[in-house]
Design a protein around this motif. Structure first.
Motif, mmCIF file in Angstrom:
data_model
loop_
_atom_site.group_PDB
_atom_site.id
_atom_site.type_symbol
_atom_site.label_atom_id
_atom_site.label_comp_id
_atom_site.label_asym_id
_atom_site.label_seq_id
_atom_site.Cartn_x
_atom_site.Cartn_y
_atom_site.Cartn_z
ATOM 1 N N LEU B 44 62.547 -31.805 54.098
ATOM 2 C CA LEU B 44 62.542 -33.004 53.273
ATOM 3 C C LEU B 44 63.802 -33.067 52.422
ATOM 4 O O LEU B 44 64.130 -32.124 51.718
ATOM 5 N N GLN B 45 64.476 -34.185 52.487
ATOM 6 C CA GLN B 45 65.644 -34.403 51.645
ATOM 7 C C GLN B 45 65.272 -35.394 50.550
ATOM 8 O O GLN B 45 64.894 -36.532 50.857
ATOM 9 N N LEU B 46 65.385 -34.975 49.303
ATOM 10 C CA LEU B 46 65.081 -35.869 48.194
ATOM 11 C C LEU B 46 66.191 -36.885 48.030
ATOM 12 O O LEU B 46 67.362 -36.532 47.884
ATOM 13 N N LEU B 47 65.824 -38.164 48.057
ATOM 14 C CA LEU B 47 66.795 -39.244 47.940
ATOM 15 C C LEU B 47 66.855 -39.775 46.505
ATOM 16 O O LEU B 47 67.927 -39.896 45.926
ATOM 17 N N PHE B 48 65.692 -40.132 45.980
ATOM 18 C CA PHE B 48 65.612 -40.725 44.644
ATOM 19 C C PHE B 48 64.369 -40.216 43.939
ATOM 20 O O PHE B 48 63.371 -39.905 44.573
ATOM 21 N N TYR B 49 64.449 -40.180 42.604
ATOM 22 C CA TYR B 49 63.249 -39.940 41.829
ATOM 23 C C TYR B 49 63.259 -40.841 40.606
ATOM 24 O O TYR B 49 64.312 -41.308 40.172
ATOM 25 N N SER B 50 62.054 -41.058 40.084
ATOM 26 C CA SER B 50 61.896 -41.941 38.939
ATOM 27 C C SER B 50 60.834 -41.394 37.997
ATOM 28 O O SER B 50 59.737 -41.049 38.432
ATOM 29 N N VAL B 51 61.156 -41.340 36.721
ATOM 30 C CA VAL B 51 60.196 -40.859 35.741
ATOM 31 C C VAL B 51 59.541 -42.011 34.984
ATOM 32 O O VAL B 51 58.646 -41.780 34.156
ATOM 33 N N GLY B 52 59.973 -43.239 35.250
ATOM 34 C CA GLY B 52 59.356 -44.376 34.583
ATOM 35 C C GLY B 52 59.962 -45.685 35.056
ATOM 36 O O GLY B 52 60.910 -45.704 35.851
ATOM 37 N N ILE B 53 59.406 -46.781 34.560
ATOM 38 C CA ILE B 53 59.865 -48.116 34.965
ATOM 39 C C ILE B 53 61.363 -48.253 34.718
ATOM 40 O O ILE B 53 61.856 -47.952 33.628
ATOM 41 N N GLY B 54 62.081 -48.706 35.737
ATOM 42 C CA GLY B 54 63.506 -48.956 35.613
ATOM 43 C C GLY B 54 64.365 -47.709 35.574
ATOM 44 O O GLY B 54 65.589 -47.801 35.488
ATOM 45 N N GLN B 55 63.764 -46.519 35.650
ATOM 46 C CA GLN B 55 64.527 -45.267 35.578
ATOM 47 C C GLN B 55 64.623 -44.644 36.962
ATOM 48 O O GLN B 55 63.621 -44.206 37.517
ATOM 49 N N ILE B 56 65.842 -44.657 37.492
ATOM 50 C CA ILE B 56 66.069 -44.158 38.841
ATOM 51 C C ILE B 56 67.199 -43.147 38.804
ATOM 52 O O ILE B 56 68.235 -43.389 38.186
ATOM 53 N N SER B 57 66.987 -42.025 39.484
ATOM 54 C CA SER B 57 68.056 -41.049 39.649
ATOM 55 C C SER B 57 68.260 -40.796 41.132
ATOM 56 O O SER B 57 67.294 -40.695 41.887
ATOM 57 N N SER B 58 69.513 -40.718 41.514
ATOM 58 C CA SER B 58 69.855 -40.511 42.909
ATOM 59 C C SER B 58 70.270 -39.065 43.117
ATOM 60 O O SER B 58 71.046 -38.525 42.332
ATOM 61 N N GLU B 59 69.753 -38.479 44.157
ATOM 62 C CA GLU B 59 70.071 -37.082 44.442
ATOM 63 C C GLU B 59 71.267 -36.940 45.372
ATOM 64 O O GLU B 59 72.002 -35.963 45.288
ATOM 65 N N VAL B 60 71.450 -37.895 46.255
ATOM 66 C CA VAL B 60 72.553 -37.804 47.208
ATOM 67 C C VAL B 60 73.217 -39.167 47.340
ATOM 68 O O VAL B 60 72.548 -40.189 47.301
ATOM 69 N N PRO B 61 74.538 -39.190 47.490
ATOM 70 C CA PRO B 61 75.213 -40.483 47.700
ATOM 71 C C PRO B 61 74.867 -41.028 49.084
ATOM 72 O O PRO B 61 74.795 -40.284 50.051
ATOM 73 N N GLN B 62 74.600 -42.326 49.126
ATOM 74 C CA GLN B 62 74.167 -42.878 50.397
ATOM 75 C C GLN B 62 74.178 -44.390 50.358
ATOM 76 O O GLN B 62 74.556 -44.989 49.361
ATOM 77 N N ASN B 63 73.715 -44.940 51.466
ATOM 78 C CA ASN B 63 73.696 -46.375 51.662
ATOM 79 C C ASN B 63 72.438 -47.021 51.095
ATOM 80 O O ASN B 63 72.263 -48.223 51.204
ATOM 81 N N LEU B 64 71.567 -46.260 50.497
ATOM 82 C CA LEU B 64 70.280 -46.763 50.049
ATOM 83 C C LEU B 64 70.227 -46.844 48.533
ATOM 84 O O LEU B 64 71.009 -46.208 47.837
ATOM 85 N N SER B 65 69.288 -47.645 48.033
ATOM 86 C CA SER B 65 69.036 -47.737 46.601
ATOM 87 C C SER B 65 67.532 -47.749 46.371
ATOM 88 O O SER B 65 66.749 -47.963 47.304
ATOM 89 N N ALA B 66 67.127 -47.513 45.141
ATOM 90 C CA ALA B 66 65.710 -47.514 44.809
ATOM 91 C C ALA B 66 65.495 -48.282 43.519
ATOM 92 O O ALA B 66 66.399 -48.383 42.680
ATOM 93 N N SER B 67 64.290 -48.819 43.384
ATOM 94 C CA SER B 67 63.936 -49.524 42.155
ATOM 95 C C SER B 67 62.483 -49.264 41.822
ATOM 96 O O SER B 67 61.671 -48.977 42.702
ATOM 97 N N ARG B 68 62.173 -49.377 40.549
ATOM 98 C CA ARG B 68 60.802 -49.193 40.075
ATOM 99 C C ARG B 68 60.501 -50.328 39.090
ATOM 100 O O ARG B 68 60.616 -50.176 37.879
ATOM 101 N N PRO B 69 60.087 -51.461 39.640
ATOM 102 C CA PRO B 69 59.836 -52.618 38.783
ATOM 103 C C PRO B 69 58.531 -52.529 37.983
ATOM 104 O O PRO B 69 58.417 -53.170 36.933
ATOM 105 N N GLN B 70 57.605 -51.744 38.467
ATOM 106 C CA GLN B 70 56.341 -51.539 37.752
ATOM 107 C C GLN B 70 56.008 -50.051 37.776
ATOM 108 O O GLN B 70 56.544 -49.294 38.591
ATOM 109 N N ASP B 71 55.100 -49.662 36.896
ATOM 110 C CA ASP B 71 54.773 -48.250 36.764
ATOM 111 C C ASP B 71 54.329 -47.635 38.078
ATOM 112 O O ASP B 71 54.655 -46.491 38.386
#
Lengths: 117, 111
Positions: B44-71
């Motif tokens: 498993l390769q971790l791509l993104f993690y989020s600890v709360g709404i609107g909080q995104i951290s990226s683990e690896v540079p890539q062509n993808l993005s992540a969002s957390r609009p709700q809890d």
């Protein structure tokens, strides 16, 4: 940074026999959790067993048990009386027990287990 | 008990097309959420993690993005897919001092 290593990419076991999957990890922390997950061909990740580092007693779940050696940073999984349904990819995982908002789970590369009828 | 609903289960998309994978959480609030990618027979390769709404951290540079609009909602996106984006994507959640729980995954094939 913490790391998890599984040195056996593939293992096989005869049905009804016992097999042990190895896992080692590296951390400077003293309080953490260790897990074994099973991923069958369906790809659904299933928790097999969990160990808290502060507990000296090895965790067991039916035919699954662990040998937790904290000083050696080793966490092996023993499967007894292997069944065909045990065939899967097995992942060892680590998680810090710090009381912070973010403590990601770190996975090893996995061991593919085959069960021979 | 806490569960993750992830969809779609399989997806075939042409190169250059956009992507949106969604997962929602039930049975718990304020979880940490994760997107993992798994190549065939690999870990498993971790791509993104989020600890709360609107909080995104990226683990690896890539062509993808992540969002957390709700809890309890976590979305994986791309504006233009590459062939190398093919893989199996897993959404996972985690509450403090518990194990991670997973969705059933999405098999993405970029053609």
């Amino acid at each position: 940074a913490q790391t998890v290593t599984q040195s056996q990419p593939e293992m096989s076991v005869q049905e009804a026999e016992t097999v042990t999957l190895s896992c080692t990890y590296d951390t400077s922390e003293s309080d953490y959790y260790l897990f074994w997950y099973k991923q069958p061909p369906s790809r659904q990740m299933i928790l097999v067993i969990r160990q808290e580092a502060y507990k000296q007693q090895n965790a067991t779940e039916n035919r699954f048990s662990v040998n937790f050696q904290k000083a050696a940073k080793s966490f092996s999984l023993k499967i007894s009386d292997s069944q065909l349904g045990d065939a899967a990819m097995y992942f060892c995982a680590y998680r810090s027990a710090r009381r912070t908002s973010y403590d990601k789970v770190i996975f090893g590369p996995g061991t593919s287990l085959s069960v021979i009828p | 008990s806490q569960t993750i609903h992830q969809w779609p289960a399989t997806l075939v998309q042409p190169v250059g097309s956009p992507l949106s994978l969604e997962c929602t959480v039930e049975g718990t609030s304020n979880p940490n959420l994760y997107w993992y990618r798994q190549a065939a027979g690999r870990g498993l390769q971790l791509l993104f993690y989020s600890v709360g709404i609107g909080q995104i951290s990226s683990e690896v540079p890539q062509n993808l993005s992540a969002s957390r609009p709700q809890d309890r909602q976590f979305i994986l996106s791309s504006k233009k897919l590459l062939l190398s984006d093919s893989g199996f994507y897993l959404c996972a959640g985690q509450r403090a001092h518990t194990e991670a729980f997973f969705g059933q995954g999405t098999r993405l094939t970029v053609v």
